[in-house]
Motif scaffolding. Structure first.
Motif, PDB file in Angstrom:
ATOM      1  N   LEU A  96      -0.172  -9.299  -7.983  1.00 20.42           N
ATOM      2  CA  LEU A  96      -0.732  -8.663  -6.783  1.00 20.42           C
ATOM      3  C   LEU A  96       0.379  -8.108  -5.899  1.00 20.42           C
ATOM      4  N   LEU A  97       1.475  -8.868  -5.734  1.00 20.59           N
ATOM      5  CA  LEU A  97       2.578  -8.393  -4.899  1.00 20.59           C
ATOM      6  C   LEU A  97       3.203  -7.131  -5.481  1.00 20.59           C
ATOM      7  N   GLN A  98       3.326  -7.086  -6.813  1.00 22.50           N
ATOM      8  CA  GLN A  98       3.866  -5.884  -7.453  1.00 22.50           C
ATOM      9  C   GLN A  98       2.976  -4.674  -7.184  1.00 22.50           C
ATOM     10  N   ARG A  99       1.673  -4.864  -7.297  1.00 24.10           N
ATOM     11  CA  ARG A  99       0.744  -3.758  -7.092  1.00 24.10           C
ATOM     12  C   ARG A  99       0.771  -3.275  -5.642  1.00 24.10           C
ATOM     13  N   LEU A 100       0.839  -4.221  -4.698  1.00 25.61           N
ATOM     14  CA  LEU A 100       0.896  -3.836  -3.286  1.00 25.61           C
ATOM     15  C   LEU A 100       2.190  -3.089  -2.979  1.00 25.61           C
ATOM     16  N   SER A 101       3.290  -3.543  -3.584  1.00 24.45           N
ATOM     17  CA  SER A 101       4.573  -2.870  -3.358  1.00 24.45           C
ATOM     18  C   SER A 101       4.528  -1.443  -3.876  1.00 24.45           C
ATOM     19  N   ALA A 102       3.936  -1.247  -5.068  1.00 24.63           N
ATOM     20  CA  ALA A 102       3.852   0.099  -5.636  1.00 24.63           C
ATOM     21  C   ALA A 102       2.972   0.999  -4.778  1.00 24.63           C
ATOM     22  N   VAL A 103       1.858   0.463  -4.310  1.00 19.29           N
ATOM     23  CA  VAL A 103       0.961   1.245  -3.460  1.00 19.29           C
ATOM     24  C   VAL A 103       1.655   1.608  -2.160  1.00 19.29           C
ATOM     25  N   LEU A 125      -5.159  -8.806   2.324  1.00 17.96           N
ATOM     26  CA  LEU A 125      -5.492  -8.062   1.109  1.00 17.96           C
ATOM     27  C   LEU A 125      -5.571  -8.981  -0.095  1.00 17.96           C
ATOM     28  N   GLY A 126      -4.707  -9.992  -0.115  1.00 17.12           N
ATOM     29  CA  GLY A 126      -4.761 -10.952  -1.215  1.00 17.12           C
ATOM     30  C   GLY A 126      -6.033 -11.761  -1.204  1.00 17.12           C
ATOM     31  N   ALA A 127      -6.500 -12.140   0.007  1.00 15.49           N
ATOM     32  CA  ALA A 127      -7.752 -12.895   0.099  1.00 15.49           C
ATOM     33  C   ALA A 127      -8.920 -12.048  -0.380  1.00 15.49           C
ATOM     34  N   ALA A 128      -8.894 -10.739  -0.036  1.00 11.90           N
ATOM     35  CA  ALA A 128      -9.964  -9.864  -0.505  1.00 11.90           C
ATOM     36  C   ALA A 128      -9.908  -9.694  -2.015  1.00 11.90           C
ATOM     37  N   GLU A 129      -8.696  -9.609  -2.551  1.00 11.28           N
ATOM     38  CA  GLU A 129      -8.534  -9.447  -3.993  1.00 11.28           C
ATOM     39  C   GLU A 129      -9.008 -10.678  -4.751  1.00 11.28           C
ATOM     40  N   GLU A 130      -8.767 -11.843  -4.146  1.00 13.51           N
ATOM     41  CA  GLU A 130      -9.065 -13.091  -4.836  1.00 13.51           C
ATOM     42  C   GLU A 130     -10.370 -13.706  -4.359  1.00 13.51           C
ATOM     43  N   ALA A 131     -11.264 -12.869  -3.868  1.00 10.76           N
ATOM     44  CA  ALA A 131     -12.556 -13.387  -3.398  1.00 10.76           C
ATOM     45  C   ALA A 131     -13.264 -14.112  -4.526  1.00 10.76           C
ATOM     46  N   PRO A 132     -13.878 -15.239  -4.260  1.00  8.30           N
ATOM     47  CA  PRO A 132     -14.527 -16.019  -5.302  1.00  8.30           C
ATOM     48  C   PRO A 132     -15.651 -15.247  -5.972  1.00  8.30           C
ATOM     49  N   THR A 133     -15.742 -15.430  -7.255  1.00  7.48           N
ATOM     50  CA  THR A 133     -16.753 -14.717  -8.034  1.00  7.48           C
ATOM     51  C   THR A 133     -17.790 -15.659  -8.626  1.00  7.48           C
TER      52      THR A 133
END
Length: 305
Positions: A96-103, A125-133
């Motif tokens: 996730l950190l890599q993707r955020l850095s690239a964006v 943003l990480g909390a939104a990305e890792e929202a429970p499914t």
């Protein structure tokens, strides 16, 4: 069948496991579903839902559950998901950190003045990305059933208290009606005597221009008209019938609120008529006392389902 109030409150929490968000994430700790139900009086069943984003899809199932248990009342259902204590601040995984850095590099390449991401931005943003499914349908329905059972029980307890108060007021109204019943014949007799005395005085002043028989007939006619004007026997009979019907409905229980509300209006009408026909202070006082009790009953009945 018990009498149910429309006023009640219930709440509950239930621990649920949350699904792992991705292959680089650590296993997540259990979270909690919190749910509360509040209800107040209303003419119909009026439902409103305040659900968190994760639970909003389950509103139709919750609505169906509530409609199966309740008939009247303004009911508000709130439910939300809380993460476990160890997940209060979740560390973002490397992917996730890599993707955020690239964006971020792409955005700042086009918009050089854009500010860099802060730690708070990354965590959000990480909390939104890792929202429970996970599927919360089963635990949410179990929690809703538990809360509804508690709500119905609290409404039943409040309904029993209202029923006892109503029965007590019915007893007082019957006692007031019994006090009013003998007053009318007494008033009629007093008025007849008063008319006779006045006609005798008038005869004396008129020096015999009217015969005693004519004077007495006139006094009796006036007394009869007075008796018709102040006769409340019909009102007392209807009032007694309404009291009997209210007592029957309260003891029967069930969905009696709307019918009780109508009968309370009829009681108020009879008490008003009793006061308008009053020809004595005692009868006026009885009418006022009745209306005070009936108004108290109206407030209680408006809370009955």
């Amino acid at each position: 069948m018990p009498v149910y109030s429309m006023t009640g409150y219930a709440s509950g929490q239930l621990s649920v496991p949350q699904a792992a968000p991705g292959q680089d994430a650590r296993p997540s700790s259990p979270g909690r579903i919190g749910l509360e139900i509040r209800s107040v009086n209303s003419r119909f069943l009026d439902l409103s839902f305040r659900l968190s984003e994760e639970l909003r899809q389950h509103e139709p199932a919750l609505r169906e559950m509530v409609q199966a248990r309740l008939r009247r009342g303004k009911v508000e259902i709130r439910a939300g998901l809380e993460s476990g204590p160890s997940d209060a601040v979740r560390e973002p995984h490397a992917r996730l950190l890599q993707r955020l850095s690239a964006v971020q590099d792409t955005v700042r390449g086009w918009l050089p003045d854009a500010r860099p991401l802060s730690v708070a931005d990354i965590l959000r943003l990480g909390a939104a990305e890792e929202a429970p499914t996970a599927d919360f349908a089963e635990p949410l329905q179990a929690l809703a059933k538990q809360a509804l059972d508690e709500l119905v029980a609290s409404r039943e307890r409040e309904g029993a208290r209202l029923a006892q108060m109503l029965l007590g007021h019915l007893k007082q109204l019957r006692a007031l009606a019994e006090q009013a019943r003998p007053l009318v014949p007494q008033l009629v007799e007093q008025q007849r005597t008063r008319f006779l005395e006045r006609w005798k005085e008038a005869m004396g002043l008129a020096e015999g221009t009217a015969s005693p028989e004519a004077a007495q007939d006139r006094a009796l006619t006036e007394a009869t008209a007075f008796a018709i004007r102040i006769d409340v026997a019909e009102e007392l009979t209807r009032l007694a019938a309404h009291l009997d019907e209210i007592e029957r409905l309260v003891k029967k229980g069930g969905e009696a609120g709307k019918r009780l509300d109508f009968l309370i209006q009829e009681l108020h009408r009879e008490a008003n008529t009793l006061g308008s026909k009053s020809a004595a202070l005692e009868l006026t006082k009885i009418s006022v006392d009745m209306k005070v009790l009936i108004e108290q009953m109206r407030e209680q009945v408006q809370n009955i389902e």
